[in-house]
Design an enzyme around this catalytic site. Structure first.
Site, PDB file in Angstrom:
ATOM      1  N   LYS A  76       0.862  -1.179   0.000  1.00 25.25           N
ATOM      2  CA  LYS A  76       0.000   0.000   0.000  1.00 25.25           C
ATOM      3  C   LYS A  76       0.901   1.232   0.000  1.00 25.25           C
ATOM      4  O   LYS A  76       1.924   1.251   0.691  1.00 25.25           O
ATOM      5  CB  LYS A  76      -0.909  -0.014   1.234  1.00 25.25           C
ATOM      6  CG  LYS A  76      -1.931   1.114   1.266  1.00 25.25           C
ATOM      7  CD  LYS A  76      -2.853   1.009   2.484  1.00 25.25           C
ATOM      8  CE  LYS A  76      -3.871   2.150   2.514  1.00 25.25           C
ATOM      9  NZ  LYS A  76      -4.763   2.080   3.687  1.00 25.25           N
ATOM     10  N   SER A 151      -9.777   2.468   2.775  1.00 29.42           N
ATOM     11  CA  SER A 151      -8.835   3.172   1.912  1.00 29.42           C
ATOM     12  C   SER A 151      -7.863   2.245   1.188  1.00 29.42           C
ATOM     13  O   SER A 151      -7.237   2.666   0.224  1.00 29.42           O
ATOM     14  CB  SER A 151      -8.037   4.164   2.750  1.00 29.42           C
ATOM     15  OG  SER A 151      -7.194   3.480   3.657  1.00 29.42           O
ATOM     16  N   SER A 175     -10.222   0.114   6.914  1.00 32.37           N
ATOM     17  CA  SER A 175      -9.573   0.269   5.605  1.00 32.37           C
ATOM     18  C   SER A 175      -8.914  -0.991   5.038  1.00 32.37           C
ATOM     19  O   SER A 175      -8.534  -1.013   3.875  1.00 32.37           O
ATOM     20  CB  SER A 175      -8.528   1.382   5.669  1.00 32.37           C
ATOM     21  OG  SER A 175      -9.160   2.632   5.620  1.00 32.37           O
TER      22      SER A 175
END
Lengths: 485, 96, 477
Positions: A76, A151, A175
């Site tokens: 990420k 997210s 997330s």
């Protein structure tokens, strides 16, 4: 290759069925082929990946390989990666080529893993749809008109579409879990303090936690072993041994007590999703578990409490972005105030700015007790609810999200309705507990995730429960039509 | 929340609000969020200890050792503006 | 109307750790800009603080030395404000629960009386960097080397009643932190910085009036001047019908005045909250006791010992313990020779102090070491030179011309103690001044001094004064 488990890939590498370089090239080619549509990566690092793959192949040849040596991974973009842009999905950090590695990244590298690139995410990890990314939204591989969740939407979409065998995510209010549910993959948010936050670009320090996202509990267990552990650089990381998560995956669930919070099955939950979760509960009964109704009476307060605490912490965490030492700086500031206000206004997206302002307000004089302190007290009530419940049961089962993936743009203009899509995940972050999202069915061709929550540092128990479920179901094996080839 | 309050907060947070439309949008959005948060006020929290950390742990102490070497060139390579004599530059700080 | 002055001070003492409070970067003073600011000090994305044990231990030592309560649990909070020398946009400090609670300091005032001054609290925090206003094409330069240096902020009660008392308190505090070896006390380098909160109220009233904060006055002399200026300004203001406003003022030493800093009221919403990157700081009883066992002799204990062991006056002892280095220097001089403590004290507080002052250097930088001074004093004691010649020798030693013995030998300053030689000079002098001799003999006793002077002059100052006196008396009958 891209439908194989990490264990299968690992043994194929060891048996020289293919090399890490070939495996890496396979995934790089898939990214090349599919990511123009998905937009799941912000940065792809083919050269670095191939160099790492070559090193992994040497290790594999010499016999110094670890379980995940040579396995590709997507990080990420919230994790700092030395020499590679680490943007956190934000214009603010579009120019930030990190001078250091996050601990989680360094650990993956030490384990011999091959980084394919950095995945897309909401601006500073604030969002539940990935629509807040400076780099454009990510598409859901199951329906390109829908959001992948957020997210960690880039990681979820990339795993679901087979653009990477495994990925990392971070979870402040859901997330990892919510995008895992929306994309039909398995994601684990570990206990707060289990994975080092060093080098993980901060959103809300007392809630943020990194974790693995993969195709199965088995895969997730392998990466979890790599990511977890004490780090002197993170004062909030916990110094207790990391268990072998893979070793207990096949433990029997006979006698496992599963709690179903009555509050989660009331109004607001899509009945079709409720049906999936109830079906999953029945599967667990077949596996020998017992079901118990439990109550988390303050769960309805988790969203408002979270929207005090997370913005308060983020308003302070994000003060470092001032256009001076790193990050976006506005053109020709006329004075110092202009440098600050314009650099920050240009660098942050709307949602980030909203949360900074809310947090600033919550902490400002005259409001601190009424909001911040109040929310921290309610946080304890919420944590106490879990404490009581987890004294009675081993694992709490419920939905991960109240709906399946929603349409792009559907909630973009209404922050509050967006916030409510995290209604089942947020309380876990406030309490600091570990929780997973596990594929548990489909509603109108869209994946449904179930959430398993366990006691502090009981990740092994969660992975065991998830893995046993995945032995009798195949939801996690489904691959979206368009990305099968 | 009034537009004046939004302006005040934006200043405290050092965020420029560039247009009236933007101000109106923030005012509306922040008011909605505040409405959500207001639910907390009705809860009785008498005698409840605030919980700033999820785990009930205490601070670890690091030995007093120098572990960092000079890396200013690397660290300044990400500065968005020129440095002079390895100093970061900002518009004149007026000594109050 | 009679006015009473009310003063409380905040001192920021830089703790003498090797590394910073939350990172492993060095704290040494004077390095090239930003070479001692690591990623953590710069507040780079993803970086986190890790607390330095030594800083905590030093705070505990200080707390024990002022008989304060050490809080078993204290909390680091964030003080949020934007400033270019504050990299994270917040300073990590302690607010609601400091590590050191209420304590006190006994301060000896100029008249010898002792006044007990309350210390409200002392807390740990990180220092900020520096803004430089050189010629950088109209911009300011930011050096973050100092960012993250550990500070102990020591807050006094508003117990001080004059500028002089304030200086006495500050000197006592300075002596304490340097004795404890937790702060180098270097005020020029900013290791010991003072802010004073000053107000005036009609004598006899209890209520505190509006106070003004005078920021960063970095020498004892300026503290006194700044407070006196501020007191006068406030009294004049009130007496002419005005009102004191709460504000922060900066002292300008060149103009000897304080002036208002741009109103900080608006910026004062610091939004303190517990730092979520740091956990509560627990200090165990064992840790406190371990620190107690490492406490050195404290200045007031040392002062008492100096009086008792060396027979010094209270005043001399008080001056000598004002810094650890000074006290140590004194004891080194005394231990290395058989000279009397009084002679050593006089020389250290006299010649040496004056020379240090003139050169504007600290005692540890003195070109004349304790050992060297000890030798010089030894030569006074054994009559090799007189006290007066010793001053000449000291001057030469200060200039690096060698040890006392070297200087005495090379310059031929050895005292004349040979009775015959002195007698010879006396005879010559008496022969050269027949008129004065006659006057003396006819009763002008005062002329004795004249002859002493002439003989001393003729001996180039090297005649032993006592012998000279005795012999001259004999000769003059």
């Amino acid at each position: 290759m891209h439908t194989q488990s990490l264990t299968e890939l690992s043994s194929a590498l060891k048996n020289k069925e293919f090399s890490s370089k070939e495996l890496t090239q396979h995934y790089l080619a898939r990214i090349e082929k599919y990511d123009a549509v998905l937009n799941s990566f912000i940065t792809v690092t083919p050269e670095q990946a191939l160099a790492q793959a070559e090193r992994a192949d040497q290790l594999l040849a010499k016999g110094g390989a670890q379980p995940l040596t040579g396995i590709p991974i997507a990080q990420k973009d919230i994790f700092c990666t030395k020499g590679v842009r680490s943007s956190a999905g934000s214009r603010m950090l579009d120019n930030f080529v990190s001078p250091y590695d996050a601990t989680a990244v360094a650990k993956a590298e030490q384990a011999g893993m091959v980084m394919l690139g950095k995945t897309n995410m909401d601006d500073m990890a604030m969002g539940s749809s990935n629509e807040n990314s400076y780099y454009g939204c990510v598409k859901n591989p199951w329906d390109l008109a829908r959001v992948p969740g957020g997210s960690s939407g880039g990681s979820a979409a990339a795993v679901a579409a087979g653009l990477t065998p495994i990925a990392t995510g971070t979870d402040t209010g859901g997330s990892i879990r919510q995008p895992s549910a929306f994309c039909g993959i398995t994601g684990l948010k570990p206990t707060y303090g289990r994975v080092s936050r060093y080098g993980m670009i901060a959103f809300a320090s007392s809630l943020d936690q990194g974790g693995p996202m993969g195709r199965s509990a088995e895969d997730v267990a392998l990466l979890m072993k790599v990511m977890a552990g004490f780090d002197v650089m993170d004062s909030t990381s916990t110094d207790i041994p990391v268990p072998d998560y893979s070793a207990t995956l096949n433990d029997s669930l006979a006698g496992l007590k599963i709690g179903l919070p009555k509050e989660y099955f009331s109004e607001g939950l899509d009945p079709a999703i409720a049906a999936c979760i109830e079906a999953a509960a029945k599967e667990y009964e077949k596996l020998g578990a017992t079901l118990h109704e439990i109550s988390l009476p303050n769960s309805h307060l988790s969203v408002p409490a979270y929207y005090v605490i997370a913005p308060a912490e983020c308003s302070s965490n994000l003060s470092r972005y001032d256009g001076i030492r790193f990050g976006h700086r506005c053109e020709n500031p006329k004075d110092l105030l202009d440098l600050y206000t314009r650099s920050r206004a240009e660098g942050f997206g709307k949602e980030v700015k909203r949360r900074i302002m809310i947090g600033t307000y919550m902490l400002s004089s005259g409001y601190f007790d009424a909001y911040y302190l109040k929310a921290q007290k309610i946080r304890r009530l919420i944590a106490d609810d879990y404490r009581k419940a987890l004294a009675e049961v081993d694992v709490i089962l419920g939905p991960t999200a109240p709906s399946t993936a929603f349409k792009l743009g559907e909630k973009a203009s209404d922050p509050v309705s967006m916030y409510l899509s995290d209604i089942y995940t947020i309380a876990v972050n406030l309490a600091g507990l570990p929780a997973m999202s596990v594929p548990a069915g489909f509603v109108e061709q869209l994946p449904v995730g179930m959430q398993l929550t366990g006691n502090y540092f009981a990740e092994a128990k969660l992975l065991n429960a998830a893995h046993q479920y995945q032995q009798v179901t195949d939801w996690h094996k489904r691959v979206p039509e368009q990305f099968r080839e | 929340m009034s537009p004046e309050e939004v302006k005040k907060i934006a200043h405290l947070a050092r965020l420029a609000i560039l247009s009236e439309e933007e101000l109106a949008a923030y005012t509306r959005n922040l008011s909605d969020i505040m409405h959500l948060i207001e639910q907390l006020k009705a809860v009785d929290t008498t005698g409840v200890e605030p919980m700033p950390h999820p785990l009930d742990a205490t601070q670890r102490l690091r030995p007093d050792e120098i572990t960092e070497s000079d890396q200013h060139q690397l660290l300044q390579s990400v500065a968005p503006f020129a440095t002079v004599e390895s100093l970061y530059l900002v518009p004149q700080v007026i000594e109050e | 109307m009679e006015w009473e002055v009310v003063i409380g001070v905040e001192v920021h003492a830089q703790l003498a750790t090797k590394s910073k409070i939350f990172s492993g970067a060095p704290t040494a003073y004077g390095a090239a800009p930003n070479t001692q600011a690591c990623a953590i000090d710069l507040g780079m994305p993803g970086t986190l603080p890790a607390l330095n044990k030594a800083a905590v231990e030093m705070a505990i030592k200080f707390g024990l030395a002022i008989d304060a309560q050490i809080n078993h649990r204290s909390v680091f909070e964030r003080k949020n404000y934007f400033y270019p020398d504050l990299p994270k946009g917040y300073q990590i400090s302690q607010f609601q629960t400091p590590i050191v609670g209420k304590g006190f300091l006994d301060v000896t005032l100029d008249d010898g009386t002792v006044k007990r001054i309350g210390v409200t609290r002392a807390h740990l925090e990180e220092d900020a960097g520096k803004s430089l206003h050189g010629d950088f094409t109209g911009m300011s330069g930011i050096d973050l080397n100092r960012a993250g240096t550990p500070l102990l902020e020591i807050v006094s009660e508003p117990d001080l009643r004059s500028a002089k008392e304030t200086v006495a308190y500050l000197k006592t505090l300075h002596a304490l932190v340097t004795h404890l070896d937790i702060c180098d006390g270097n005020m020029q380098e900013g290791s010991f910085r003072c802010d004073a909160n000053v107000s005036v109220r009609p004598k006899g009233t209890e209520k505190f009036s509006t106070r003004v904060e005078i920021k960063n006055v970095n020498s004892f002399r300026f503290v006194e001047k700044a407070i006196n200026y501020e007191v006068e300004r406030q009294i004049n203001l009130i007496e002419s019908g005005g009102q004191v406003v709460q504000e922060t003022r900066l002292y300008n030493a060149d103009k000897n005045e304080t002036r208002s800093m741009r109103s900080k009221e608006e910026a004062n919403d610091y939004r303190y909250f517990p730092d979520p990157d740091l956990l509560p700081l627990a200090v165990s009883t064992e840790m406190i006791e371990a620190m107690r066992s490492t406490l050195p002799e404290l200045p007031h204990q040392k002062r008492e010992r100096f009086v008792e062991q060396y027979g010094l006056s209270e005043y001399d002892a008080h001056v000598l313990v004002s810094s650890r280095d000074l006290a140590h220097y004194f004891e080194s001089v005394v231990k290395q020779s058989e000279v009397s403590a009084k002679l050593a004290a006089n020389w250290i507080m006299g010649e040496l102090a004056a020379a240090l002052n003139k050169a504007n250097i600290e005692i540890r930088q003195s070109p004349v070491s304790a050992e060297a001074l000890s030798q010089l004093l030894q030569r006074i004691a054994d009559n090799t030179i007189s006290g007066k010649i010793a001053k000449t020798v000291f001057e030469a030693m200060w200039q690096g011309e060698g040890s006392a013995d070297d200087v005495i030998r090379e310059k031929g300053l050895k005292q004349v103690t040979d009775t015959g030689a002195i007698e010879k000079i006396i005879d010559e002098v008496l022969a050269a001044f027949p008129e004065q001799l006659a006057d003396y003999r006819s009763g002008k006793d005062k002329l004795f001094g004249f002859f002493v002077g002439q003989v001393m002059k003729a001996s180039k100052g090297q005649a032993n004064p006592q012998q000279l006196n005795d012999l001259l008396k004999q000769k003059l009958g």
